[in-house]
Design a protein around this motif. Structure first.
Motif, PDB file in Angstrom:
ATOM      1  N   UNK A 121       0.844  -1.184   0.000  1.00  0.00           N
ATOM      2  CA  UNK A 121       0.000   0.000   0.000  1.00  0.00           C
ATOM      3  C   UNK A 121       0.883   1.238   0.000  1.00  0.00           C
ATOM      4  N   UNK A 122       0.327   2.423  -0.302  1.00  0.00           N
ATOM      5  CA  UNK A 122       1.154   3.643  -0.256  1.00  0.00           C
ATOM      6  C   UNK A 122       1.776   3.839   1.124  1.00  0.00           C
ATOM      7  N   UNK A 123       3.014   4.284   1.140  1.00  0.00           N
ATOM      8  CA  UNK A 123       3.694   4.485   2.423  1.00  0.00           C
ATOM      9  C   UNK A 123       3.480   5.898   2.957  1.00  0.00           C
ATOM     10  N   UNK A 124       2.844   6.752   2.179  1.00  0.00           N
ATOM     11  CA  UNK A 124       2.537   8.101   2.649  1.00  0.00           C
ATOM     12  C   UNK A 124       1.303   8.604   1.918  1.00  0.00           C
ATOM     13  N   UNK A 183      13.598   0.282  -5.451  1.00  0.00           N
ATOM     14  CA  UNK A 183      12.656  -0.428  -6.314  1.00  0.00           C
ATOM     15  C   UNK A 183      11.495   0.474  -6.722  1.00  0.00           C
ATOM     16  N   UNK A 184      10.958   1.243  -5.777  1.00  0.00           N
ATOM     17  CA  UNK A 184       9.845   2.128  -6.091  1.00  0.00           C
ATOM     18  C   UNK A 184      10.263   3.191  -7.105  1.00  0.00           C
ATOM     19  N   UNK A 185      11.485   3.740  -6.930  1.00  0.00           N
ATOM     20  CA  UNK A 185      11.970   4.725  -7.891  1.00  0.00           C
ATOM     21  C   UNK A 185      12.156   4.136  -9.277  1.00  0.00           C
ATOM     22  N   UNK A 186      12.718   2.925  -9.338  1.00  0.00           N
ATOM     23  CA  UNK A 186      12.891   2.248 -10.627  1.00  0.00           C
ATOM     24  C   UNK A 186      11.539   1.959 -11.277  1.00  0.00           C
ATOM     25  N   UNK A 187      10.585   1.501 -10.459  1.00  0.00           N
ATOM     26  CA  UNK A 187       9.246   1.211 -10.985  1.00  0.00           C
ATOM     27  C   UNK A 187       8.613   2.474 -11.559  1.00  0.00           C
ATOM     28  N   UNK A 188       8.769   3.587 -10.866  1.00  0.00           N
ATOM     29  CA  UNK A 188       8.182   4.834 -11.328  1.00  0.00           C
ATOM     30  C   UNK A 188       8.823   5.301 -12.642  1.00  0.00           C
ATOM     31  N   UNK A 197       1.916   7.034 -10.732  1.00  0.00           N
ATOM     32  CA  UNK A 197       1.415   7.654  -9.506  1.00  0.00           C
ATOM     33  C   UNK A 197       1.557   6.720  -8.313  1.00  0.00           C
ATOM     34  N   UNK A 198       1.286   5.437  -8.514  1.00  0.00           N
ATOM     35  CA  UNK A 198       1.476   4.472  -7.426  1.00  0.00           C
ATOM     36  C   UNK A 198       2.941   4.417  -6.995  1.00  0.00           C
ATOM     37  N   UNK A 199       3.855   4.404  -7.968  1.00  0.00           N
ATOM     38  CA  UNK A 199       5.278   4.383  -7.646  1.00  0.00           C
ATOM     39  C   UNK A 199       5.700   5.622  -6.876  1.00  0.00           C
ATOM     40  N   UNK A 200       5.149   6.765  -7.237  1.00  0.00           N
ATOM     41  CA  UNK A 200       5.491   8.002  -6.536  1.00  0.00           C
ATOM     42  C   UNK A 200       5.048   7.967  -5.077  1.00  0.00           C
ATOM     43  N   UNK A 201       4.022   7.168  -4.793  1.00  0.00           N
ATOM     44  CA  UNK A 201       3.544   7.025  -3.416  1.00  0.00           C
ATOM     45  C   UNK A 201       4.224   5.856  -2.691  1.00  0.00           C
ATOM     46  N   UNK A 202       5.247   5.263  -3.307  1.00  0.00           N
ATOM     47  CA  UNK A 202       6.035   4.233  -2.631  1.00  0.00           C
ATOM     48  C   UNK A 202       5.486   2.835  -2.751  1.00  0.00           C
ATOM     49  N   UNK A 203       4.543   2.597  -3.667  1.00  0.00           N
ATOM     50  CA  UNK A 203       3.982   1.259  -3.829  1.00  0.00           C
ATOM     51  C   UNK A 203       4.968   0.400  -4.615  1.00  0.00           C
ATOM     52  N   UNK A 204       5.438  -0.663  -4.004  1.00  0.00           N
ATOM     53  CA  UNK A 204       6.339  -1.613  -4.662  1.00  0.00           C
ATOM     54  C   UNK A 204       6.285  -2.950  -3.942  1.00  0.00           C
ATOM     55  N   UNK A 205       6.311  -4.072  -4.677  1.00  0.00           N
ATOM     56  CA  UNK A 205       6.317  -4.178  -6.129  1.00  0.00           C
ATOM     57  C   UNK A 205       5.065  -3.542  -6.743  1.00  0.00           C
ATOM     58  N   UNK A 206       5.201  -3.117  -7.976  1.00  0.00           N
ATOM     59  CA  UNK A 206       4.096  -2.475  -8.652  1.00  0.00           C
ATOM     60  C   UNK A 206       2.985  -3.468  -8.962  1.00  0.00           C
ATOM     61  N   UNK A 225      -4.981   1.878  -8.310  1.00  0.00           N
ATOM     62  CA  UNK A 225      -4.924   3.339  -8.173  1.00  0.00           C
ATOM     63  C   UNK A 225      -6.259   3.875  -7.660  1.00  0.00           C
ATOM     64  N   UNK A 226      -7.361   3.355  -8.192  1.00  0.00           N
ATOM     65  CA  UNK A 226      -8.688   3.779  -7.736  1.00  0.00           C
ATOM     66  C   UNK A 226      -8.906   3.389  -6.280  1.00  0.00           C
ATOM     67  N   UNK A 227      -8.415   2.219  -5.893  1.00  0.00           N
ATOM     68  CA  UNK A 227      -8.628   1.703  -4.529  1.00  0.00           C
ATOM     69  C   UNK A 227      -7.733   2.393  -3.509  1.00  0.00           C
ATOM     70  N   UNK A 228      -6.511   2.748  -3.905  1.00  0.00           N
ATOM     71  CA  UNK A 228      -5.514   3.179  -2.927  1.00  0.00           C
ATOM     72  C   UNK A 228      -5.230   4.680  -2.925  1.00  0.00           C
ATOM     73  N   UNK A 229      -5.545   5.384  -4.009  1.00  0.00           N
ATOM     74  CA  UNK A 229      -5.158   6.782  -4.126  1.00  0.00           C
ATOM     75  C   UNK A 229      -6.386   7.692  -4.137  1.00  0.00           C
ATOM     76  N   UNK A 230      -6.227   8.956  -3.765  1.00  0.00           N
ATOM     77  CA  UNK A 230      -7.370   9.878  -3.730  1.00  0.00           C
ATOM     78  C   UNK A 230      -7.707  10.445  -5.109  1.00  0.00           C
TER      79      UNK A 230
END
Length: 553
Positions: free
Chosen positions: A348-351, A383-388, A429-438, A448-453
């Motif tokens: 899940x997003x870390x922030x 990993x999150x940065x690479x995914x993004x 957008x998920x990667x920018x919020x720290x979601x990994x693995x993608x 994205x719909x479930x986890x992000x605003x």
């Protein structure tokens, strides 16, 4: 010289001249054109993919040199004859062992072999034909058909599992994937074995597949999202994959069993239940802890998630689905082992706000400390940065595909490209919020719909594009404009509104390399898991470094 198109022949000569230093010590033994143009599908925006066979005693990297010549993006890859022989032999050996062995072949290896078998010789066709004979087109098509057949079966089963766990939107996404890949298996048996998914519509046409069956496929892929109609939709998908020759999927939810996750252990500390997944720790609230304790492995998910009243059972199903997405439990098919559908143990997003940018971590506002500890360990940060970064490149690639399909009037190819634009933009957008693995491509928009605003208009637009059906230039232009608008909004939510146009110009590609360079070096230093492609292939740190080195020309 077998190249009949003078433009392509001239491009090869210019590419060879541009790479003169690379070829001084290892002159090509043979050269061929591979990819969509060689297969007869490409358009004006397609890459021109050349491969030089070099035999210098060393095995060159598989990553290509990237050039921009006369307004075209040109890739030149070097392959040794030893590698070609070895990988063709691997495919033949897997065929000899049967379907399961073929299914275990990596996408990267099988696609490399397929592109070689479908190649258009430019220089020394005799050597190319000799190497191709180690496998042959008929055997290659059988391997591709079996690979897609197994993937369609696994994703069909995963769709049934998601439906059984009360996740109808996820079930819809995966049964669509199952039907799509069942069709890829079918056309491979008819000789159309090019593996890239985006050309399926043209492969169906060229293979003269029954129009009624094709119509049912497009109807399934473009069907509107309707609450209460999921059971019928799933049944139609299962029936369709059977029409395309894929068996082993049924609507019997009792076939879906719950198994243990990989490297998971349960620890209770005081009143709190914790589940460890490798080095990650998940703390469960009281409701989740109760659902966790109720799990009995190798039991049908329907039996576990049917205890108590309807509301409690529904919540149990939702929690088990979450446990599955997090990799805390596995999903199995009775008598056939774990369901493999590319799904990953995600997070899940870390922030609440974007944490990661192209330029590294974002500093949290309102803190006095000059040095801030990030809420994730170094490996996951890399990993999150690479995914993004990878998702941004994927978005630019999908945009390039969309422009080429728009110019050529390839409406089904355009539909696929626009769906990928939405999926990869959500992954940015998920990667920018720290979601990994993608998330996988199938689940990216849903996650994205479930986890992000996301606001209602953005959600509606994403869903519209994922099921869009294009029948005219007017439709096409409207949907392309909508995709650009929504992709920009998603990038804005991720905090990085701009990314280089990776596939348009040499300067755009240099900008992409510049954006990726430091992330790749950090990932390699930490032995991070490098991103997965849309089809399941995965790069390595060595290949990524090779890409940086090869793109300096």
């Amino acid at each position: 010289m077998l190249m009949t198109d003078p433009m392509l022949a001239e491009l090869w000569q210019k590419a060879r001249a541009a790479l003169g230093a690379q070829f001084e010590q290892r002159a090509p033994s043979a050269v061929f054109l591979e990819g969509s143009i060689a297969e007869g599908f490409g358009n004006e925006r397609s890459d021109v993919d050349f491969v030089a066979i070099v035999d210098s005693g060393l095995e060159p990297a598989t990553m290509p040199y990237i050039l921009f010549i006369d307004g075209r993006r040109v890739e030149v890859r070097l392959l040794s004859p030893a590698r070609l022989r070895r990988e063709l032999a691997q495919v033949r050996a897997a065929l000899g062992k049967g379907r399961r062995a073929v299914a275990r072949l990596s996408w990267n290896l099988l696609e490399r072999c397929q592109r070689f078998i479908g190649a258009l010789p430019i220089d020394n066709p005799a050597l190319i034909e000799t190497l191709q004979a180690a496998l042959g087109r008929e055997a290659l098509c059988e391997a591709v058909a079996l690979w897609f057949e197994d993937f369609a079966r696994q994703t069909g089963r995963y769709a049934v599992a998601m439906f059984a766990l009360g996740e109808p939107d996820y079930a819809r996404a995966w049964i669509r994937t199952a039907a799509f890949h069942a069709a890829k298996s079918h056309v491979a048996r008819l000789g159309e074995c090019y593996m890239s998914p985006k050309w399926l519509s043209l492969q169906l046409e060229r293979a003269a597949v029954d129009a009624g069956r094709v119509g049912r496929l497009w109807g399934l892929l473009h069907a509107p999202r309707e609450h209460g109609a999921e059971s019928g939709f799933l049944a139609a998908g299962v029936a369709l994959i059977r029409e395309f020759g894929v068996n082993g999927v049924s609507l019997m939810a009792d076939n879906v069993l719950i198994g243990p996750g990989k490297d998971t252990t349960t620890w209770q500390i005081g009143e709190r239940v914790h589940v460890l997944r490798g080095s990650d720790v998940f703390a469960l609230d009281d409701e989740a802890a109760e659902a966790w304790r109720a799990i009995t492995f190798d039991t049908p998910c329907t039996a576990i998630a049917s205890r108590g009243d309807a509301q409690a059972a529904s919540r149990q199903r939702a929690l088990i689905a979450d446990f599955s997405r997090l990799g805390l439990v596995s999903l199995r098919w009775k008598g056939s082992g774990e369901i493999h559908a590319r799904q990953q143990a995600t997070s899940t997003p870390v922030s609440r706000a974007p944490l990661i940018s192209i330029d590294g971590a974002r500093l949290a506002g309102g803190r006095a400390s000059g040095a801030q500890l990030l809420p994730m360990p170094a490996g996951r940060f890399a990993e999150a940065g690479l995914e993004m970064i990878w998702a941004n490149i994927g978005l630019e690639n999908a945009r390039e595909d969309a422009q080429g399909a728009l110019q050529r009037g390839q409406w089904k190819v355009l539909e696929y490209a626009l769906q990928r634009m939405m999926q990869t933009a959500c992954m940015v957008t998920l990667g920018a919020h720290g979601v990994t693995p993608q998330s996988t491509m199938e689940e990216a928009t849903l996650d994205a719909i479930r986890l992000l605003p996301l606001d209602a208009a953005l959600i509606d637009g994403i869903r519209e594009l994922e099921q869009c059906s294009i029948g005219s230039a007017r439709d096409a232009q409207r949907y392309v404009a909508l995709a650009d608008e929504l992709a920009q909004r998603l990038r804005d939510l991720g905090g990085d509104p701009r990314f280089p146009a990776s596939f348009d110009t040499a300067s755009g590609w240099r900008g992409t390399i510049h954006a990726a360079y430091d992330w790749i070096n950090l990932g390699a230093h930490l032995h991070a898991r490098f991103p997965q492609t849309a089809h399941g292939g995965r790069g390595t740190a060595e290949e990524a470094r090779d890409l940086l080195a090869s793109s300096s020309t």
